[in-house]
Scaffold this motif. Structure first.
Motif, PDB file in Angstrom:
ATOM      1  N   ARG A   6       0.854  -1.170   0.000  1.00  0.00           N
ATOM      2  CA  ARG A   6       0.000   0.000   0.000  1.00  0.00           C
ATOM      3  C   ARG A   6       0.895   1.225   0.000  1.00  0.00           C
ATOM      4  NH1 ARG A   6      -3.774  -3.476   0.699  1.00  0.00           N
ATOM      5  NH2 ARG A   6      -5.878  -2.879   1.225  1.00  0.00           N
ATOM      6  N   ASP A  55      -8.721   2.871  -2.122  1.00  0.00           N
ATOM      7  CA  ASP A  55      -9.103   1.656  -1.407  1.00  0.00           C
ATOM      8  C   ASP A  55     -10.383   1.111  -2.025  1.00  0.00           C
ATOM      9  OD1 ASP A  55      -7.421   0.746   0.622  1.00  0.00           O
ATOM     10  OD2 ASP A  55      -7.984   2.387   1.939  1.00  0.00           O
ATOM     11  N   SER A  56     -10.361  -0.155  -2.420  1.00  0.00           N
ATOM     12  CA  SER A  56     -11.557  -0.763  -2.996  1.00  0.00           C
ATOM     13  C   SER A  56     -12.490  -1.238  -1.890  1.00  0.00           C
ATOM     14  CB  SER A  56     -11.174  -1.940  -3.892  1.00  0.00           C
ATOM     15  OG  SER A  56     -10.798  -3.045  -3.101  1.00  0.00           O
ATOM     16  N   ASP A 106     -11.538  -7.728  -1.370  1.00  0.00           N
ATOM     17  CA  ASP A 106     -10.241  -8.316  -1.024  1.00  0.00           C
ATOM     18  C   ASP A 106     -10.043  -9.555  -1.883  1.00  0.00           C
ATOM     19  OD1 ASP A 106      -7.967  -9.342   0.142  1.00  0.00           O
ATOM     20  OD2 ASP A 106      -8.964  -9.966   2.005  1.00  0.00           O
ATOM     21  N   ARG A 148      -8.267  -4.604   2.115  1.00  0.00           N
ATOM     22  CA  ARG A 148      -8.952  -4.236   0.880  1.00  0.00           C
ATOM     23  C   ARG A 148      -7.929  -3.928  -0.212  1.00  0.00           C
ATOM     24  NH1 ARG A 148     -12.833   0.542   2.637  1.00  0.00           N
ATOM     25  NH2 ARG A 148     -10.954   1.040   3.833  1.00  0.00           N
ATOM     26  N   ASP A 149      -8.252  -4.377  -1.428  1.00  0.00           N
ATOM     27  CA  ASP A 149      -7.351  -4.134  -2.549  1.00  0.00           C
ATOM     28  C   ASP A 149      -7.269  -2.643  -2.866  1.00  0.00           C
ATOM     29  OD1 ASP A 149      -7.096  -6.893  -2.772  1.00  0.00           O
ATOM     30  OD2 ASP A 149      -8.732  -7.041  -4.237  1.00  0.00           O
ATOM     31  N   ILE A 150      -6.135  -2.260  -3.444  1.00  0.00           N
ATOM     32  CA  ILE A 150      -5.913  -0.882  -3.886  1.00  0.00           C
ATOM     33  C   ILE A 150      -5.993  -0.842  -5.410  1.00  0.00           C
ATOM     34  CG2 ILE A 150      -4.280   1.028  -3.986  1.00  0.00           C
ATOM     35  CD1 ILE A 150      -5.338   0.551  -1.210  1.00  0.00           C
ATOM     36  N   GLN A 207     -14.716   2.053  -8.691  1.00  0.00           N
ATOM     37  CA  GLN A 207     -14.058   2.818  -7.634  1.00  0.00           C
ATOM     38  C   GLN A 207     -13.668   4.207  -8.144  1.00  0.00           C
ATOM     39  OE1 GLN A 207     -14.268   0.770  -4.903  1.00  0.00           O
ATOM     40  NE2 GLN A 207     -14.969  -0.722  -6.425  1.00  0.00           N
TER      41      GLN A 207
END
Length: 631
Positions: A6, A62-63, A66, A73-75, A169
């Motif tokens: 991150r 931040d999505s 995951d 949470r995925d970026i 997003q």
């Protein structure tokens, strides 16, 4: 290189560059003492803003998911380019291409990747021509890395929800519903955005545009899918038959993952392979998650849809099923159908496409009243570089017309508008090795592994437009078999050679330029011409099914050997004109190795009741036109 952590959290090196890069200013046709604004002339926005001095950013969101199951949470990462004037109050819309390919297979006929030449964390080379062309005309361009690809974290899931929600997003951020940060962790707002966004992309990118639109996300105003899968089951299956096997979904997830992350993402791919149902080919919840057609009722974004009717990668039923759903839900739409395979319109009909796309985005994103929605809904390529326009697709006046299989007196059977008067049976045996050419060639010769039916030479043109359907009554001596059908034009003609190298185009060494250039990114692309060839036959369309899925693609029901059943399955959609003097051919087979990855293994003997068997063709003009053509 992919960002594996991150970017703004502890333990991760912060990129030295600022998230904004403003290069040397170039002259701008906007007075300094007036609010900047777009300039419209001749019904389109003009290139009055600079390209070299455009603002460039890389941002991270931040999505809500995951994908790699790491508890975080995925970026989602994306690159933004916008006119310098947006820093002085200019409000602009966004053109976005969300893709999994920017750092692996790359994009376009010129295979352009995202490239950061100086290591400052900002792109110096932007794939495709959208930035060069649209930024000077008052647009922002976003190239978004789908989850698990490029600078985004997580792992690809091949059109599952994590893939499908990646671009949403950024749409939410543009409209103030999500937070984006730069590499230093600073919050960045889209205060330059006018509230309207469009998405565009070819193939996987096109599917991501559709996936985002069917979420109903507010702020996505229009999409332009180019040869994109709309129903992923149909990309790897067809009516119960596996057309791409060996865990293709897992395979593709591996292809789009950056090499250094492939081992890390293996557990996600293994889960995909375990759930895809290659062993049976039936429709399950796994595929429902990857369907956009079913979700069109949630969509409000308008659509400019492009598809090669001879695309054997993303086949034309992805276009037709999505198009039919758009019509049912009264979504504003236009359609281009070309004669090529998996080819971008920029490489098929470049100048007209650029003009059309420009006016489309101007209308939907800039509010320019240019009349594009008053023009015919359909542009279709009838022959190489010969285009027609029509009010809609299928062509108005299309009527589903029954054409019956007639018994053979010698050689091939016939085709007619009434069923045979006497009971008749056609018999053949499944062959797992019969080639497509063997199926099609020499239709007048009896062969043990097919049934061939030929019309008389046509006396007038016969135009089909839409989705044909094969309907047969048949029995087999095994509990399972497949069925296939090929619709053939037997007649010598020059046609687009869509099955040859290049899928219908030849890429030249010469270039032309579309938009503005910088020192590191030019707007020039290799030109193309159509590849044509003269041949005695043309495979017009085809279709297959698993006989056990005769009631539903969700449930397989074994056959009772010797018992007759009704089987009905669609062929791929078409829009084709059979010329006078040509003959229409219908070839019925069982296994079809060049269409399916898993040939039937039963070697069944099959009996077809000809009196109850027919092909239903979508004939423009219906039975009257078929009569006039000599059927």
């Amino acid at each position: 290189m992919a960002v594996t952590g991150r970017p703004w959290r502890g333990g991760i090196a912060v990129l030295a560059a600022t998230a904004l890069a403003v290069l040397a200013a170039s002259p701008q046709a906007v007075a300094a003492d007036e609010p900047p604004t777009i300039v419209v002339s001749d019904g389109v926005t003009q290139p009055v803003f600079g390209y070299s001095d455009a603002i460039r950013e890389r941002l991270f969101i931040d999505s809500t998911f995951d994908s790699d199951n790491d508890g975080l949470r995925d970026i989602i990462a994306f690159d933004v380019m916008r006119p310098k004037a947006t820093a002085d109050g200019l409000k602009v819309p966004v053109v976005m291409d969300a893709s999994p390919y920017y750092t692996t297979l790359c994009r376009g006929n010129d295979s352009e990747c995202k490239v950061d030449l100086d290591g400052d964390g900002l792109l110096d080379k932007w794939p495709l021509w959208y930035d060069n062309y649209f930024v000077p005309r008052g647009y922002a361009v976003i190239l978004l890395d789908m989850v698990g690809t490029g600078n985004s974290t997580g792992c690809p899931t091949t059109n599952a929800n994590q893939d499908n929600l990646s671009a949403k997003q950024a749409i939410n951020w543009l409209n103030g519903r999500a937070t984006a940060r730069n590499a230093a962790g600073e919050v960045v707002k889209a205060d330059w955005h006018n509230g309207k966004s469009g998405m565009i992309g070819k193939s996987y990118d096109g599917s991501l545009a559709m996936a985002t639109a069917v979420t109903g996300v507010q702020g996505l105003t229009t999409i332009v899918p180019i040869g994109g899968p709309s129903e992923y089951y149909d990309y790897v299956r067809s009516n119960g038959v596996v057309t791409r096997g060996n865990s293709y979904v897992s395979y593709l997830a591996n292809v789009v993952t950056n090499p250094e992350r492939r081992d890390y993402c293996k557990p996600v791919r293994d889960a995909l392979g375990a759930a895809d149902g290659d062993e049976h080919g039936d429709y399950t919840a796994f595929w429902n998650e990857r369907s956009y057609v079913k979700k069109v009722p949630k969509q409000s974004a308008s659509v400019l849809l492009y598809h090669g009717i001879n695309d054997d990668n993303v086949r034309a039923d992805h276009m037709s099923k999505y198009w039919y759903a758009l019509a049912e839900n009264d979504i504003p739409r236009k359609l281009w159908i070309s004669q090529e395979g998996h080819v971008d319109p920029f490489d098929s009909r470049r100048a007209v496409w650029v003009d059309t796309l420009h006016r489309w985005f101007d209308f939907w994103l800039q509010g320019v009243a240019n009349g594009i929605m008053d023009e015919p809904r359909l542009d279709i390529e009838r022959a190489a570089d010969v285009w027609e326009t029509h009010a809609d697709w299928p062509i108005p006046g299309k009527v589903d017309t029954e054409v019956f299989l007639q018994p053979a007196t010698s050689g091939a059977g016939g085709l007619g508008l009434v069923p045979t008067a006497k009971p008749a049976t056609g018999r053949f045996q499944d062959s797992r090795t019969q080639s497509q050419n063997t199926m099609i060639n020499n239709p007048g010769v009896v062969q043990p592994h097919r049934l061939a039916f030929l019309s008389e030479p046509l006396t007038a043109p016969l135009h089909i437009s839409g989705t044909p359907t094969m309907q047969i009554r048949a029995s087999a001596d095994q509990t399972d078999t497949n069925f296939g059908v090929i619709l053939v034009d037997y007649g010598t003609d020059e046609r687009v050679a869509h099955r040859a190298s290049g899928e219908g185009i030849i890429t030249l060494d010469t270039q032309d330029c579309w938009g503005e250039s910088s020192a590191t990114d030019d707007a020039c692309y290799r030109q193309t011409v159509k590849r044509v060839a003269t041949a005695d036959t043309e495979l017009v369309t085809k279709g297959i099914m698993d006989a056990q899925n005769r009631q539903s693609i969700r449930v397989a029901v074994p056959l009772v050997p010797g018992e007759s059943y009704n089987f009905s399955w669609p062929l791929l959609p078409e829009d084709y004109v059979f010329k006078p003097g040509h003959r229409i051919g219908v070839i019925v087979v069982a296994s079809y190795p060049q269409y399916s990855s898993q040939a039937d293994t039963t070697a069944a003997n099959i009996a077809v009741n000809l009196k109850s068997s027919k092909i239903v063709l979508p004939v423009v003009g219906g039975t009257a036109a078929a009569h006039a053509a000599g059927l």
